[in-house]
Each structure stands twice: as C-alpha cells, then as structure tokens.
Write a protein that holds these residues in place. Structure first.
Motif, mmCIF file in Angstrom:
data_model
loop_
_atom_site.group_PDB
_atom_site.id
_atom_site.type_symbol
_atom_site.label_atom_id
_atom_site.label_comp_id
_atom_site.label_asym_id
_atom_site.label_seq_id
_atom_site.Cartn_x
_atom_site.Cartn_y
_atom_site.Cartn_z
ATOM 1 N N UNK A 28 0.839 -1.210 0.000
ATOM 2 C CA UNK A 28 0.000 0.000 0.000
ATOM 3 C C UNK A 28 0.867 1.250 0.000
ATOM 4 N N UNK A 31 2.487 1.637 -3.282
ATOM 5 C CA UNK A 31 1.483 2.051 -4.279
ATOM 6 C C UNK A 31 1.231 3.543 -4.229
ATOM 7 N N UNK A 32 1.040 4.054 -3.001
ATOM 8 C CA UNK A 32 0.795 5.499 -2.861
ATOM 9 C C UNK A 32 2.014 6.272 -3.351
ATOM 10 N N UNK A 33 3.186 5.783 -2.983
ATOM 11 C CA UNK A 33 4.419 6.433 -3.451
ATOM 12 C C UNK A 33 4.485 6.475 -4.963
ATOM 13 N N UNK A 34 4.132 5.377 -5.578
ATOM 14 C CA UNK A 34 4.142 5.300 -7.047
ATOM 15 C C UNK A 34 3.204 6.349 -7.656
ATOM 16 N N UNK B 388 -2.427 -2.606 -7.758
ATOM 17 C CA UNK B 388 -1.894 -1.239 -7.684
ATOM 18 C C UNK B 388 -2.989 -0.221 -8.021
ATOM 19 N N UNK B 391 -5.192 0.590 -5.135
ATOM 20 C CA UNK B 391 -4.579 1.557 -4.202
ATOM 21 C C UNK B 391 -4.854 2.982 -4.708
ATOM 22 N N UNK B 395 -7.102 6.079 -3.055
ATOM 23 C CA UNK B 395 -6.433 7.372 -2.859
ATOM 24 C C UNK B 395 -7.239 8.491 -3.525
ATOM 25 N N UNK B 470 -5.480 -4.333 5.040
ATOM 26 C CA UNK B 470 -4.126 -3.790 5.255
ATOM 27 C C UNK B 470 -3.766 -2.781 4.157
ATOM 28 N N UNK B 471 -4.043 -3.198 2.921
ATOM 29 C CA UNK B 471 -3.703 -2.354 1.763
ATOM 30 C C UNK B 471 -4.396 -0.994 1.849
ATOM 31 N N UNK B 474 -3.278 1.270 4.888
ATOM 32 C CA UNK B 474 -2.021 1.970 4.620
ATOM 33 C C UNK B 474 -2.233 3.106 3.615
ATOM 34 N N UNK B 475 -3.092 2.874 2.625
ATOM 35 C CA UNK B 475 -3.392 3.936 1.649
ATOM 36 C C UNK B 475 -4.008 5.147 2.347
ATOM 37 N N UNK B 478 -1.355 6.952 4.305
ATOM 38 C CA UNK B 478 -0.463 7.704 3.409
ATOM 39 C C UNK B 478 -1.168 8.940 2.842
ATOM 40 N N UNK B 482 0.429 12.504 3.120
ATOM 41 C CA UNK B 482 0.888 13.191 1.897
ATOM 42 C C UNK B 482 -0.203 14.057 1.256
#
Lengths: 53, 608
Positions: A28, A31-34, B388, B391, B395, B470-471, B474-475, B478, B482
């Motif tokens: 995760x 992924x956000x970093x990407x 991906x 995610x 976001x 979990x995925x 965390x997203x 983040x 950010x």
C-alpha cells in the motif's frame, strides 16, 4: 536509490511471498508512493490555469 | 406473460414525451416508463427470442440468455433510478427524449442476437447520447460533442466494416466469437472505441464532464458497458501469438486501462472529469476479466459491470447534486458540504468505498473475483497492475470525498441546501444496493453467466479480507501523511488527446494549404484541356489546319529564318468557321468506332 530498492523488494515479495506479515502494508505504501511520484512527474509537463479545453 | 423487447417501452416513451407537456403529467409518464421498462426486463426468461426476417436475413431483436439478462436487469434498474433522479433537474423534453432513446438503444444492443441489429442500436446510442452533451448548451459542450461523435463515427465505421468482413467470410450474422483476420481487428477497434481502450479513450473524459447533470448519469452507464458486453460475446479470452506463445492481450489492455485511468484521475480538479477517468480505470478491470476468458474471469468481469454501474452512477448522481446546488465543479472551489448535504455525503461515501473495493461493499466482491481469476491464470503482472490500481482508486476517492465534503472552508457554498427529494430517492436506492450486494454477494452470484463457478467463489476468505484491509488502511494513512502532494490544483491536464488535437490541426492545415494548392493546379490543367477541346470542336477542320500549320512552322523554324508564328496565331481569328453536318459527325464517330473495333479484334480478343 532507496526508492528503487524498496520497489524491488515489494515486487519480489509480490511475486513470490505475498503471505508475509505486513506485505500489504508495504505494498500500500509503495502504491501510494508510485502514484504520488507519477502524478507529480506528469504535472511537470502540464499547464497551470483553469481547467478547460 | 407477454415477453416484449424492453427497447420498445423506452422508444414509445420517447415518442410520447412531447404530448405530455412539462408538468406533472410528464413526470407520471416518465415514472411509468421507468417501471414498465424494469418489469419488462425482469419478466424476460432465458431462450426468449424475437426474430424478424428482412431481405433474406433473420434479424434477432430479442435474444435472452444469462449474459444479456444480467445486462438487461442492471440497465433497466439504473435507467429507472436515473429517470427518478432527473425529475427535478431536467427541464427540456428533448433531453428526456435523448435519455430514453439512449437507454432503449442500449437495451436493444444487449438483447440483439445478430451483428446488424446490434450495429443499428450501437449507432442510435452514439447519436442519442450526443444530445445529452449538447443539451448543456455551452460552447465547451458543443465542441466536446463534435469530438465525441467523430470518435464514435470512426468506431462505428470500423465496427460495421468488421461485421461485413465477418459476414463475407462466414455467411453468419449471429453474435459470436470472431475468427482472426482483418475483420477481427476492425471489430476490435470498433468495440475498443466504445470500451475506451487506451489510446481510443479520449472521448470519454473529454465529453462526460460537459454533459448535462442528468445526462452524465445516463452516459456513465451505457456506452462503455455495452462495449464490455460485446467484448464478452466476441472476444472472450482473446489471444495473440507472440514468438509462438499465446498472449492474452485483451486482459493486459485491461490492466493498462486500470492503471492509466487512475493516474490521470488523481490529477483532476473537475469532479466529473475525475469520475470519467475512473470509468476508464474500472472498465479496465472488466476488460481484464473478459480477456482472461475463464469462467471465473468472465463472471468477474460481468459482476464488475453490474457493480460498477451501481456505484459509478451513484457517484455521478452525487456530484451532479453538488454541482446542481453549488454551481461549482472543481475540487479547489468545493469543501465543507457534509453538514449541509448529509444524505448526498453519506451516499457518496458509500459509492467511494464501493469503487475502492473496501470490505463489505459491492466493489470488493467483483474486483476480488477478477484479481482471483488473474491469479488462477498465473498472470502475475496483471495481478500487480490491478492491485496497484485499487490503491490509486482508494487514494483518488479519499481525495474526492475529503475535498468536496469534509475539508473546512470559509466558502459561501457552505450555506447550500440538500439536493431535491427525487435525487435523494434515486441516490439512496442505488446506495442500498451497493451495500446489499457487498454484504450478501450471493444475490449477485445467482444471476451471473456461469452460476456454478460463481457459487464456488468465496469473497470473504480471511487472507483476501485481511490483505485488502491492510492495503487500504495503509493507503488511507499515506493520504493523510501526503495530503499536500495530492491536493487538487487548477491545472489544464493533457492526455493523449493533446496529440490528436495537434494532429487534427495538422490535417486541417494540410487540407487547406498544400492539398488545396494541388487541387487548384489540377483544376487549372483540366480547364485548359477542356478549353482546348471546346476550341477544337467549334471548327475541327479549321482547328486541324491551324494545328498542322503550327506544327509545321515549328518544325521548319530551324530552316526558315523568318518566323511565321505570329501569323499562325492569328489564324484562329481570321479563319471562317466551318460547320459539319450531323451526318458527317455521325460518320466520323462511326469511323472512330470502326478503327477501335479493328484494333480490339487484332490486339484484344484475337490475341493469343
């Protein structure tokens, strides 16, 4: 460099060992970093101003 | 019970709209059409068919099987929801007519049993949806509509050419998988335009944000999903051979769409443009499922069509309600609406959680099914791309909901009212289904094309559930960390359409300058030749004499020092005209044909 190593670790885990504890947390974050990286890179070639045609 | 093609209900409704004015009678008619259409779709049984013989062909206007039925159910349900949603928003009859024609033709396309019937409804869809863009009555909408229809005409031409080639090769017009060849490629391009394959997708994020508020809800549902349906009929598990190895290229096109759409969605400021890019991304999951081609893959793709229609229409409804009340469509101008529009906020959050594949919502079920199908087929890169993309989707919807509803703002829009009742009813019904299917997925499984394979799929395995949680956790973390980097900007975003527009301008310049100059030159030469013929035909004998004299003068010039060219030029003026009689003319023509016949006999027919 650090980012590249993290991407490689995430990819290796993704392909071979997805059951590792906390793998999806790592994925995760990667992924956000990407996406942040990709959108900011693309933004550099975009024009500022009101969105229109 | 009589089983009618549902398309007839909507076409009849569209025809009756002008007779019912603009008041309550029209609302009553629309609600009646919505529910009769819904009843008509749900009353159909598998193997029902309506075949009409026409000029030696058998056109199948109704072909019901499990695949077309599930499409019919969701199309007519969301059509009813969109009609109810639009009751207080749409003022013009024309917009309703376009909406009903669009809805009806989409149902006509999914129930069509042959390619020609499908093509007819395919084109009606393109033109009726154009009306939904143009009814915005802005210059941006007019221009976007022109680009939209140009793209769809191109796709329609490719589609028709593919159908004709397929028919010429097989003599079969029934909708079925296509054999490889040029017809296969053309049909894939035609379907690819409607399904928004990269790079044929640019019409979608260009036009949907410019459609009317209700029009965008209709448009978010039908065109791309009809494309996915035709893909499932004609290209399931399509393979290309690369270095002798089979390659599921359609599945990977889906993976590319899923990622590409998300990246561009994240960059958007216009809320409906953001949602439009997410259509490209979510259709990518469907295309991936169809492209994998296994029973679970096709089930997953079609289940995702069903779920996506629910939450994407709901998202367009919610954003339509926000635009309707605030008059603003950019994230940078919105914020703080949660207190003022609580029902809109709750339904939008449900839709956002559904599209993000959060556990307990419908998107989780179908997205998981597609990813599971890719895992079973050992397509690791595809699994990576689709995971991906989920995610990025979460976001993106954290961004949309936060900056629209929860961000604190001193803006005057914080004083707006909740959306009208008709909008809230439609949004609440659709949100309820998003949750219901997420909590009890078997209500979806029983209507999937391969019910046996669907019933064996367990969406809530501990590993899958925990991994997804979990995925996404965390997203979300983040996103909070950010947020500054992800915040919306007033920015002009260029996609591949930038290149198309550059190329388009280049083509227009080429047509106006070099091509027109060349055409002018050719025109001049032809005019001179035509003038010569006219000059010669006025007096062929005198003209022949003049030509012979002129030629002789030129030939004799090296021998004769005194030039007679000026004298020769005057001959046309000075020579008296001599007219041939009709008989002489006919004789000359006959002689010409006789000579021609002799030449043909000697060199043509009699030649060995």
């Amino acid at each position: 460099m650090v980012l590249g190593i993290m991407v490689l670790i995430a990819l290796a885990l993704f392909l071979y060992e997805r059951d590792t504890v906390g793998f999806y947390f790592l994925y995760g974050a990667m992924g956000v970093g990407f996406f942040v990286l990709a959108t900011n890179l693309l933004s550099m070639i975009q024009k500022e101003g009101r969105q229109d045609d | 019970m009589i089983e009618l093609p549902p398309v007839l209900v909507y076409l009849l409704g569209a025809a009756l709209i002008p007779l019912f004015g603009r008041g309550r009678a029209r609302k009553a008619l629309l609600v009646a059409v919505a529910f009769i259409g819904l009843a008509c779709s749900f009353s159909l049984r598998p193997q029902t068919s309506w075949v009409v013989p026409l000029s030696g062909f058998e056109l199948t206007f109704l072909h019901a099987d499990r695949l077309s039925l599930i499409m019919g159910y969701i199309f007519s349900f969301i059509g009813a929801a969109a009609i109810i949603y639009s009751l207080d928003v749409v003022k013009e009859n024309g917009e309703y007519i376009c909406g009903l024609l669009y809805l009806g033709s989409a149902l006509g396309a999914v129930f069509a049993g042959d390619f020609f019937t499908l093509y007819i409804f395919w084109e009606i869809m393109a033109f009726s949806s154009l009306g939904l863009i143009w009814y915005s009555r802005t210059e941006r909408a007019r221009n976007a509509g022109m680009r939209y229809i140009l793209f769809h005409l191109f796709g329609g031409c490719a589609f028709l050419a593919g159908i004709i080639i397929h028919f010429m090769n097989t003599g079969n017009i029934a909708i079925s998988p296509i054999e490889q060849g040029i017809g296969y490629l053309l049909l894939l391009i035609g379907v690819g335009v409607n399904t928004a394959f990269i790079p044929l997708h640019t019409w979608l994020p260009d036009s949907y944000p410019k459609a009317t508020i209700a029009g965008a809800v209709f448009m978010s549902v039908y065109t791309t999903k009809t494309g996915v349906y035709v893909l499932a009929r004609t290209f399931p598990g399509a393979e290309a051979f690369i270095f002798g190895h089979p390659f599921h290229f359609v599945a990977y096109i889906g993976g590319l769409m899923a990622l590409y759409g998300v990246i561009f969605a994240l960059m958007q400021n216009d809320v409906r443009k953001l949602l439009s890019y997410h259509i490209v991304s979510q259709v990518g999951y469907m295309v991936a499922g169809i492209g994998i081609g296994t029973a679970i893959g096709i089930n997953g793709g079609i289940a995702h069509v069903f779920n996506h229609i629910l939450y994407k229409a709901l998202l367009f409804m919610c954003m339509g309600a926000v635009i309707y009340r605030t008059g603003r469509m950019n994230l940078t101008e919105l914020g703080g609406l949660a207190k003022r529009m609580p029902v809109t906020t709750i339904t939008c959050v449900i839709a956002a959680l559904s599209i993000s594949g959060v556990v307990g919502f419908n998107g989780y079920v179908s997205k998981g099914m597609v990813i599971h199908a890719a895992e079973l087929s050992h397509m690791h890169i595809l699994v990576l791309a689709l995971t991906l993309a989920s995610v990025g989707t979460f976001l993106s919807f954290l961004k949309l909901t936060y900056f629209t509803f929860f961000r604190h703002t001193e803006n005057d829009i914080a004083r707006v009212k909740e959306a009208p009742l008709s909008m809230l009813v439609a949004m609440s019904l659709t949100a309820f289904l998003c949750v219901a299917i997420g909590v009890y997925p078997k209500m979806l499984y029983v209507i999937l094309p391969d019910v046996g394979a669907a019933m064996h799929y367990d969406a809530y395995t501990p590993g899958h559930t925990m991994g997804t949680l979990q995925l996404l956790a965390m997203t979300a973390f983040m996103f909070v960390a950010l947020k500054v980097l992800i915040a919306p900007h007033e920015r002009i975003t260029y996609d591949i359409d930038y290149l198309y527009r550059k190329a388009g301008r280049g083509i227009i310049w080429f047509c106006e300058k070099p091509l027109m100059a060349f055409a002018g030159a050719i025109d001049g030469v032809l005019k001179r030749i035509a003038d010569s013929f006219v000059w010669f035909s006025r007096n062929p004998v005198a003209a022949s004499v003049i030509l012979l004299t002129a030629t002789g003068t030129k030939l004799m010039r090296p021998l004769n020092y005194v030039s007679k060219e000026a004298e020769v030029k005057r001959l046309t003026i000075e020579e008296p005209r001599e007219r041939l009689s009709i008989g002489t003319g006919v004789l000359l023509v006959l002689i010409f044909f006789l000579v021609y016949l002799i030449v043909m006999l000697i060199h043509g027919w009699l030649a060995p």
